[in-house]
Design a protein around this motif. Structure first.
Motif, PDB file in Angstrom:
ATOM      1  N   ASN A 107      -2.564 -44.801 -80.566  1.00  0.00           N
ATOM      2  CA  ASN A 107      -1.277 -44.145 -80.346  1.00  0.00           C
ATOM      3  C   ASN A 107      -1.215 -43.405 -79.014  1.00  0.00           C
ATOM      4  O   ASN A 107      -0.172 -42.873 -78.638  1.00  0.00           O
ATOM      5  CB  ASN A 107      -0.997 -43.164 -81.485  1.00  0.00           C
ATOM      6  CG  ASN A 107       0.436 -42.708 -81.547  1.00  0.00           C
ATOM      7  OD1 ASN A 107       1.361 -43.468 -81.244  1.00  0.00           O
ATOM      8  ND2 ASN A 107       0.633 -41.465 -81.951  1.00  0.00           N
ATOM      9  N   LEU A 122       1.773 -43.598 -76.515  1.00  0.00           N
ATOM     10  CA  LEU A 122       2.986 -43.940 -77.265  1.00  0.00           C
ATOM     11  C   LEU A 122       3.596 -42.706 -77.915  1.00  0.00           C
ATOM     12  O   LEU A 122       4.816 -42.588 -78.044  1.00  0.00           O
ATOM     13  CB  LEU A 122       2.670 -44.976 -78.345  1.00  0.00           C
ATOM     14  CG  LEU A 122       2.195 -46.332 -77.838  1.00  0.00           C
ATOM     15  CD1 LEU A 122       1.744 -47.210 -79.004  1.00  0.00           C
ATOM     16  CD2 LEU A 122       3.310 -47.026 -77.063  1.00  0.00           C
ATOM     17  N   ASP A 123       2.720 -41.794 -78.327  1.00  0.00           N
ATOM     18  CA  ASP A 123       3.136 -40.495 -78.863  1.00  0.00           C
ATOM     19  C   ASP A 123       4.116 -40.626 -80.033  1.00  0.00           C
ATOM     20  O   ASP A 123       5.083 -39.864 -80.153  1.00  0.00           O
ATOM     21  CB  ASP A 123       3.753 -39.631 -77.753  1.00  0.00           C
ATOM     22  CG  ASP A 123       2.775 -39.370 -76.621  1.00  0.00           C
ATOM     23  OD1 ASP A 123       1.583 -39.168 -76.921  1.00  0.00           O
ATOM     24  OD2 ASP A 123       3.196 -39.393 -75.445  1.00  0.00           O
ATOM     25  N   ILE A 124       3.850 -41.593 -80.910  1.00  0.00           N
ATOM     26  CA  ILE A 124       4.648 -41.703 -82.125  1.00  0.00           C
ATOM     27  C   ILE A 124       4.208 -40.606 -83.078  1.00  0.00           C
ATOM     28  O   ILE A 124       3.015 -40.483 -83.370  1.00  0.00           O
ATOM     29  CB  ILE A 124       4.454 -43.083 -82.779  1.00  0.00           C
ATOM     30  CG1 ILE A 124       4.872 -44.198 -81.818  1.00  0.00           C
ATOM     31  CG2 ILE A 124       5.227 -43.185 -84.086  1.00  0.00           C
ATOM     32  CD1 ILE A 124       4.551 -45.590 -82.336  1.00  0.00           C
ATOM     33  N   GLU A 130      14.209 -48.999 -79.532  1.00  0.00           N
ATOM     34  CA  GLU A 130      13.116 -48.413 -78.748  1.00  0.00           C
ATOM     35  C   GLU A 130      11.958 -48.032 -79.656  1.00  0.00           C
ATOM     36  O   GLU A 130      10.795 -48.275 -79.352  1.00  0.00           O
ATOM     37  CB  GLU A 130      13.640 -47.192 -77.992  1.00  0.00           C
ATOM     38  CG  GLU A 130      12.673 -46.631 -76.956  1.00  0.00           C
ATOM     39  CD  GLU A 130      11.686 -45.617 -77.540  1.00  0.00           C
ATOM     40  OE1 GLU A 130      10.612 -45.400 -76.929  1.00  0.00           O
ATOM     41  OE2 GLU A 130      11.998 -45.039 -78.602  1.00  0.00           O
ATOM     42  N   GLY A 131      12.273 -47.445 -80.799  1.00  0.00           N
ATOM     43  CA  GLY A 131      11.226 -47.069 -81.743  1.00  0.00           C
ATOM     44  C   GLY A 131      10.493 -48.276 -82.301  1.00  0.00           C
ATOM     45  O   GLY A 131       9.269 -48.257 -82.466  1.00  0.00           O
ATOM     46  N   GLY A 189       9.997 -51.084 -80.789  1.00  0.00           N
ATOM     47  CA  GLY A 189       9.095 -51.544 -79.741  1.00  0.00           C
ATOM     48  C   GLY A 189       7.818 -50.725 -79.685  1.00  0.00           C
ATOM     49  O   GLY A 189       6.722 -51.276 -79.486  1.00  0.00           O
ATOM     50  N   ARG A 190       7.928 -49.420 -79.892  1.00  0.00           N
ATOM     51  CA  ARG A 190       6.738 -48.566 -79.890  1.00  0.00           C
ATOM     52  C   ARG A 190       5.842 -48.871 -81.082  1.00  0.00           C
ATOM     53  O   ARG A 190       4.611 -48.900 -80.956  1.00  0.00           O
ATOM     54  CB  ARG A 190       7.140 -47.098 -79.892  1.00  0.00           C
ATOM     55  CG  ARG A 190       7.781 -46.638 -78.589  1.00  0.00           C
ATOM     56  CD  ARG A 190       8.519 -45.340 -78.768  1.00  0.00           C
ATOM     57  NE  ARG A 190       7.625 -44.206 -78.961  1.00  0.00           N
ATOM     58  CZ  ARG A 190       8.015 -43.026 -79.456  1.00  0.00           C
ATOM     59  NH1 ARG A 190       9.267 -42.856 -79.847  1.00  0.00           N
ATOM     60  NH2 ARG A 190       7.154 -42.049 -79.583  1.00  0.00           N
ATOM     61  N   ARG A 249       3.884 -51.951 -80.310  1.00  0.00           N
ATOM     62  CA  ARG A 249       2.776 -51.707 -79.387  1.00  0.00           C
ATOM     63  C   ARG A 249       1.625 -50.976 -80.084  1.00  0.00           C
ATOM     64  O   ARG A 249       0.451 -51.246 -79.802  1.00  0.00           O
ATOM     65  CB  ARG A 249       3.263 -50.918 -78.170  1.00  0.00           C
ATOM     66  CG  ARG A 249       4.187 -51.738 -77.265  1.00  0.00           C
ATOM     67  CD  ARG A 249       4.408 -51.068 -75.928  1.00  0.00           C
ATOM     68  NE  ARG A 249       5.132 -49.803 -76.030  1.00  0.00           N
ATOM     69  CZ  ARG A 249       6.456 -49.690 -76.105  1.00  0.00           C
ATOM     70  NH1 ARG A 249       7.215 -50.783 -76.093  1.00  0.00           N
ATOM     71  NH2 ARG A 249       7.027 -48.504 -76.174  1.00  0.00           N
ATOM     72  N   LEU A 250       1.956 -50.052 -80.971  1.00  0.00           N
ATOM     73  CA  LEU A 250       0.902 -49.395 -81.757  1.00  0.00           C
ATOM     74  C   LEU A 250       0.155 -50.424 -82.597  1.00  0.00           C
ATOM     75  O   LEU A 250      -1.085 -50.398 -82.677  1.00  0.00           O
ATOM     76  CB  LEU A 250       1.511 -48.325 -82.661  1.00  0.00           C
ATOM     77  CG  LEU A 250       0.535 -47.636 -83.621  1.00  0.00           C
ATOM     78  CD1 LEU A 250      -0.531 -46.853 -82.859  1.00  0.00           C
ATOM     79  CD2 LEU A 250       1.276 -46.732 -84.604  1.00  0.00           C
ATOM     80  N   ASN A 282      -2.172 -52.335 -80.412  1.00  0.00           N
ATOM     81  CA  ASN A 282      -3.326 -51.527 -80.018  1.00  0.00           C
ATOM     82  C   ASN A 282      -4.332 -51.357 -81.156  1.00  0.00           C
ATOM     83  O   ASN A 282      -5.546 -51.441 -80.940  1.00  0.00           O
ATOM     84  CB  ASN A 282      -2.858 -50.149 -79.545  1.00  0.00           C
ATOM     85  CG  ASN A 282      -2.070 -50.195 -78.251  1.00  0.00           C
ATOM     86  OD1 ASN A 282      -2.062 -51.210 -77.555  1.00  0.00           O
ATOM     87  ND2 ASN A 282      -1.393 -49.113 -77.926  1.00  0.00           N
TER      88      ASN A 282
END
Length: 426
Positions: free
Chosen positions: A243, A246-248, A296-297, A299-300, A303-304, A307
């Protein structure tokens, strides 16, 4: 705050039968789409279009969704991993799924082969279900007869795993292989994932972890809940590191069981995660549409996922599973009697096959084990999951009841004192 999908509870309390919508399932009759994978929202818009009719399991419209996912796997140059190209066919109805429609469903499997000759025969599974409620005649909290597009539930999860697959396929290749699976029949009781667990493309002993995405399209300003953090100690390092940048906002939950497809893997002692951006007012309603997705969320989250999977797939050492953390709840929430059994959806002639029991539960104290078939609770016969739920509801916390069960074909009995749901381990 409600933190868990209630598809299982809806399944257990549904009455009546279901039937598939009509259609020939011919790919030529499916809505057109671009041949190359685009942004996650393009996937959501296709799967959640009215033309796909809500993707009810076994329908022509769900088959179109499966064809689309297979085409996206092919565009990413993932290897077909099903028994028929990218597809794994399976029966929908069974003795333990009396409300499922007749006919066949399809899981969709695509494999990204690992680069390390010594590790590429082991896999990390990344999954999301692609079915939904069709016209809402089953489990809808909205208007039956309206198309339930299921943009968040679960076009969002499919979009995220496709985006993660694109990132992982772009390289460099991970040491272990990654198997992407779009499951059918989740809304009817984890049918597709349960079938896969019993008919795996890779032996389960070579499956090192499973990451499940179910309802990940409404992040907005809230937290994403990460279930399964207690199923392996390594998650405490892997997830926060993945994370980074990305800072989710993440809320961690320990349990590896819940009413989504990761349960089928954790029941087989495989470490799991379940990403979930929480329920909302459109859950299981005909209003769960693409324009309400947080692009946008999403997409994050994708990506998480990429990763996390990359970190797991590049580990030289296997993660060590911690079994028995949490349970699949026997009702969505609230107080009542608690036994602590974890059902397995594998078909049996009669009774409830157990995938396991919760540590510290009355079931564990009574000696029940994975593989037992529960056939009686107190004065009630247990023919299926509905029968089990009804029997448990007839008793109160503290009641002493006799359990009848089969082990290796031999009928046995044990006596337990039922616990209180509010006191169960979380």
């Amino acid at each position: 705050m409600i933190r868990m999908k209630t598809a299982l509870a809806a399944f257990l309390t549904c009455s009546g039968s279901l039937h598939a919508q009509q259609g020939d399932g011919d790919p030529a009759s499916c809505p057109e789409y671009e041949s190359q994978l685009g942004a996650p929202m393009e996937t959501v818009r296709y799967l959640a279009d009215d033309a796909l009719g809500g993707r009810f399991p076994g329908t022509a419209e769900e088959r179109c969704a499966g064809e689309f996912i297979a085409a996206m796997f092919a565009a990413l140059r993932l290897d077909p991993a099903g028994e028929d190209g990218y597809f794994q066919e399976l029966p929908l109805a069974s003795a333990t799924q009396p409300h499922a429609p007749p006919g066949q469903g399809r899981n969709v499997l695509g494999l990204l082969r690992g680069a390390d000759p010594g590790l590429s025969e082991t896999v990390v599974v990344v999954g999301a279900h692609y079915d939904h409620l069709g016209l809402g005649e089953f489990a809808s909290t909205g208007e039956a007869g309206e198309i339930h597009n299921g943009a968040d539930d679960n076009a969002s999860g499919v979009a995220a795993i496709l985006a993660a697959a694109r990132g992982l396929a772009a390289g460099p290749r991970s040491a272990r292989s990654v198997l992407f699976i779009a499951f059918t029949g989740e809304e009817l009781g984890l049918i597709g994932s349960s079938w896969y667990a019993n008919h795996p493309a890779f032996p389960l002993e070579r499956t090192v972890a499973m990451v499940n995405l179910d309802m990940v399209g409404r992040l907005e300003d809230g937290e994403m809940i990460v279930y399964g953090m207690g199923t392996a100690s390594e998650w405490r390092e892997i997830v926060p590191a993945a994370n980074g940048g990305l800072d989710i906002p993440l809320a961690y939950e320990e349990s590896g069981f819940g009413p989504s497809d990761h349960t089928s893997f954790y029941a087989n002692e495989i470490p799991v995660l379940h990403f979930f951006t929480n329920v909302h007012g459109d859950y299981h309603r005909h209003t769960d549409d693409a324009e309400k997705i947080d692009a946008e969320g999403l997409g994050r989250v994708a990506r998480l996922t990429e990763n996390v999977v990359r970190r797991v797939a590049n580990r030289s050492e296997r993660m060590a599973v911690i079994p028995g953390v949490g349970e699949r709840t026997e009702s969505p929430r609230g107080s009542g009697a608690w036994l602590g059994t974890v059902p397995d959806f594998t078909p049996v002639d009669s009774g409830v096959l157990l995938a396991g029991v919760t540590a510290g539960s009355p079931a564990e104290g009574g000696g029940l084990e994975r593989g037992d078939i529960l056939i009686g609770l107190g004065t009630y016969d247990v023919a299926d999951l509905q029968g089990f739920t009804d029997a448990l509801a007839a008793y109160q916390p503290g009641d002493e009841v006799t359990l009848r069960y089969l082990r290796d074909g031999e009928e046995r009995e044990t006596t337990v004192r039922l616990g209180d749901r509010t006191d169960r381990p979380q």
